[in-house]
Design a protein around this motif. Structure first.
Motif, short mmCIF file in Angstrom:
data_model
loop_
_atom_site.label_atom_id
_atom_site.label_comp_id
_atom_site.label_asym_id
_atom_site.label_seq_id
_atom_site.Cartn_x
_atom_site.Cartn_y
_atom_site.Cartn_z
N GLN A 154 0.82 -1.21 0.00
CA GLN A 154 0.00 0.00 0.00
C GLN A 154 0.85 1.26 0.00
N ARG A 155 2.15 1.12 0.29
CA ARG A 155 3.09 2.23 0.11
C ARG A 155 3.62 2.27 -1.32
N VAL A 156 4.01 1.10 -1.82
CA VAL A 156 4.72 1.04 -3.09
C VAL A 156 3.77 1.20 -4.27
N LEU A 157 2.65 0.49 -4.27
CA LEU A 157 1.77 0.50 -5.43
C LEU A 157 1.28 1.90 -5.80
N PRO A 158 0.73 2.68 -4.87
CA PRO A 158 0.27 4.02 -5.26
C PRO A 158 1.40 4.90 -5.76
N GLY A 159 2.59 4.78 -5.15
CA GLY A 159 3.71 5.59 -5.60
C GLY A 159 4.16 5.23 -7.00
N VAL A 160 4.23 3.93 -7.28
CA VAL A 160 4.64 3.48 -8.61
C VAL A 160 3.64 3.92 -9.67
N VAL A 161 2.36 3.70 -9.39
CA VAL A 161 1.33 4.06 -10.37
C VAL A 161 1.32 5.58 -10.60
#
Length: 745
Positions: free
Chosen positions: A153-160
């Protein structure tokens, strides 16, 4: 005071931080042998980044050479540039060529998700630009840990957000991709970015520095401390269990600067003032100078202190290692420099002459009048270490392969509940939360984009177009990496063929664990063999790509993820085939052979608590080719076509219905679980107007494609799957919920 070559010759016993820069002791000793002395600090920096795993491919070179045996032509024409160039280029007819490539930005995207992913997009776009092409689209292939983990939930929104922001600001459509979730990607997400561009044959540019006296011009953004060591070091080691042991600062992207750089570079090409060009990506100036010089017919002299800086405190070695974004290097004839500078000024792009091509065979770099680098450029760029790493089939795989999902209880849950479990599985669920953050239609030439099974872009006004798909199933590759790589190839090939385009070429991004682990290296070697054999059978060249090793946290490696991008050509995009359900009353036909194949399936994962065992479904590349031949000849008879992929027939039918907003009825033929959830390859769900059913059936028989009528498009919103009945609302809610719910939490 800078460490000069004279000083290095006079101080042979100075301690140097070669290990901290990622070099092995024997590699450091080899550098000393090449130079006949210890390296200067700047030379050590250059060799360390250029001999890193990410830049030198030192553990993969011996195996990647197998791609050289593949065809150098496609069904559409010549391969104009291939492996070894910034990106592959192929003839698609009408005087047009297309360039495409996929690369990784995995480790930086874990350290700093937004900038890591954003600069991954920026880097692949500059690779496309450097070939002389106008970038026209991007795609992304993403892998994360389980949706409910805090770090996901930290990585996915940042990557997208990084992928979307950078691409949107550039004004490039994101026409498709994929996102998968697996526990092994926790702490090691994968961000693979694909770029595609178009050019006329005569506009092709290659990376070489030739012509003694020609000037070397650095243009674009200034050089800063962001990304020192960057991806070249960060992507060349394993993360510790608590995170990366070394965290060089991740590059910071400026998409608006890159947009100016694109338009400026295209005008420079049009004006004919560029004789050679290289983008500055991994390893920055170390890469651009050494690669241009080694690919040319002479040497190169650089005055490094002329480099425009945004941090005046940087040392020569830091400048050479910086991976600051939005920079390019061009070789320009002396008489055209003023014209070059005028074009750059028009676009508000800073440009500086920092050197020239020489008649020697050395790359010499000075710092305030003193020489800090004097090396044979090929030893930096091309003649780095080559390792034949030991590899061995792991002992555990026999036990895994013996644990077949076909033997699992098929009545563990009511069949209706199994349908809902599969449709709500993270690896099946709706990706709209991701794709709605991307502009899919900017530039006005997007013909197909997500949620279609492949993206398509129009190339010219006559309707010539290209279709693209990127695919991989790491769970399948874990069971058998040879077959897993072929499944990735076959699935991308099938997704492109389903649009009515003819698949013609491949780019790959091979993501694996540590090459120092014989098991991970075996997986890599098997995947290479699978791709080589598969591409040879399909007649598709591999035009280039990327290897990403050290995707491992502690002792836990990712499941092998050989991502494959396939490009296809279509003569007239007006004839493309959509994957959503056609009009009410159309018949639905299942093409291909459906077998009892459940190992590695979504069904095994979500109905049986993460089960992963058995052998992957059969790969039948001849059957895939017959599908292409059928779709190419009979596209006028086909109203829709959706490939069967993860989730099997139930997913293909339900997703098509949800996207079209129409009901559907599908008959059950055979054992229920295998029929609905089996993941046999070489299959399409096709919509056909009853008025042409006889002609359609004859075409299937001609091409020896098994075809059976399995259903009908309904007037209403009911979905009938055999004896089961669902409302479209129920299925849609189940399918759309997982990613938004996880992100909202």
């Amino acid at each position: 005071m800078a460490d000069t070559t004279a000083n290095a010759a006079n101080t042979p016993d100075v301690e140097q931080p070669w290990a901290d820069l990622g070099l092995k002791e024997d590699e450091y000793q080899r550098i000393r042998e090449i130079l006949g002395r210890r390296p200067t600090a700047a030379e050590l920096a250059m060799y360390s980044v250029m001999w890193s795993e990410h830049c030198s491919y030192k553990s993969s070179k011996v195996h990647l050479r197998k791609f050289g045996d593949l065809p150098k032509t496609t069904p559409r024409g010549e391969l104009l540039a291939g492996i070894g160039e910034n990106a592959g280029v192929l003839d698609i007819g009408n005087g047009w060529a297309v360039t495409f490539k996929i690369e990784s930005h995995n480790h930086p995207s874990y350290v700093e998700p937004h900038q890591g992913a954003a600069t991954g997009v920026g880097g692949i776009v500059r690779d496309i630009l450097a070939m002389g092409a106008r970038p026209v689209g991007v795609m992304d292939s993403l892998r994360f840990g389980p949706l409910d983990l805090p770090d996901t939930q930290r990585v996915l929104p940042g990557v997208v957000a990084g992928v979307g922001t950078y691409g949107n600001c550039l004004g490039l459509p994101n026409i498709g991709g994929e996102a998968f979730f697996d526990p092994t990607y926790s702490g090691n997400p994968l961000v693979n970015a694909l770029g595609v561009g178009v050019l006329k044959h005569e506009d092709l540019h290659l990376a070489h520095a030739s012509g003694t006296g020609n000037k070397v011009v650095l243009y674009g953004a200034t050089t800063g401390g962001d990304g020192i060591g960057g991806v070249s070091v960060l992507a060349s080691e394993t993360f510790d269990a608590d995170g990366p042991a070394k965290r060089p600062s991740v590059q910071v992207g400026d998409p608006f600067m890159e947009k100016l750089l694109i338009e400026c570079t295209l005008e420079l090409f049009a004006a004919g003032v560029v004789t050679g060009i290289q983008d500055l990506g991994g390893a920055g100036l170390s890469c651009a100078t050494s690669e241009l010089a080694s690919a040319g017919d002479g040497g190169m002299h650089i005055e490094l202190d002329r480099t425009p800086l945004r941090d005046s405190s940087l040392s020569p070695e830091e400048i050479l290692m910086s991976e600051s974004q939005e920079r390019m290097m061009a070789v320009v004839e002396p008489g055209r420099v003023d014209e070059f500078m005028e074009i750059c000024a028009k676009w508000d792009v800073e440009a500086t002459v920092i050197g020239e091509v020489t008649d020697g065979d050395r790359l010499v770099i000075d710092w305030h009048g003193e020489t800090v680098v004097d090396v044979p450029p090929r030893t930096v760029a091309h003649d780095g270490p080559v390792y034949e790493r030991p590899y061995a089939r792991p002992e555990w795989i026999d036990k895994v392969n013996a644990d077949a999902a076909e033997d699992l209880a098929r009545d563990a849950l009511p069949l209706r509940e199994q349908v809902l479990r599969v449709m709500g599985a993270p690896n099946v669920a709706d990706r709209t939360w991701i794709t709605e953050q991307y502009d899919r239609y900017v530039l006005g030439d997007t013909v197909l984009a997500r949620p279609e099974s492949a993206g398509m872009i129009r190339v010219d006004e006559d309707g010539l177009g290209v279709a693209l798909s990127v695919d991989c199933n790491g769970r399948i590759a874990y069971l058998n990496p040879y077959l897993g790589a072929q499944h990735a190839l076959a699935q991308a090939y099938r997704c492109v063929a389903a649009t009515g385009a003819e698949p013609v070429a491949v780019s790959d991004c091979l993501n694996f664990g540590s090459p120092e682990d014989p098991s991970a290296m075996w997986q890599f070697v098997e995947a290479i063999l699978g791709l080589v054999d598969g591409c040879r059978e399909l007649g598709t060249p591999v035009t280039g790509g990327n290897v990403s090793f050290y995707n491992q946290t502690g002792e836990t490696a990712i499941v092998p993820t050989p991502t494959v991008g396939v490009l296809g050509v279509i003569d007239d995009v007006a004839t493309r085939v959509s994957s959503k359900l056609p009009d009410v009353g159309h018949e639905l036909w299942l093409l291909g052979e459906s077998r009892d194949e459940l190992s590695g399936s979504v069904w095994a994962d979500v109905v049986h608590d993460g089960h992963l065992g058995g052998m992957p479904p059969k790969v039948d590349l001849e059957a895939e080719k017959r599908l292409v031949a059928l779709m190419s000849e009979a596209h006028g008879l086909v109203a829709s076509a959706r490939p069967l992929v993860e989730g099997g027939l139930v997913r293909a039918a339900v997703e098509s219905a949800i996207i079209a907003g129409r009901g559907v009825e599908i008959e059950q033929q055979g054992e229920p679980v295998a029929w609905w959830f089996g993941e046999s390859s070489a299959r399409l769900l096709v919509g056909v107007d009853p008025a042409v059913a006889a002609e359609w059936n004859a075409a299937c028989e001609k091409h020896e494609v098994p075809a059976v009528r399995v259903g009908t498009v309904l007037d209403g919103t009911q979905v009938r799957l055999g004896d089961m009945e669902f409302s479209l609302e129920e299925l849609s809610g189940t399918w759309r919920a997982p990613i938004p719910a996880a992100m909202e939490s």
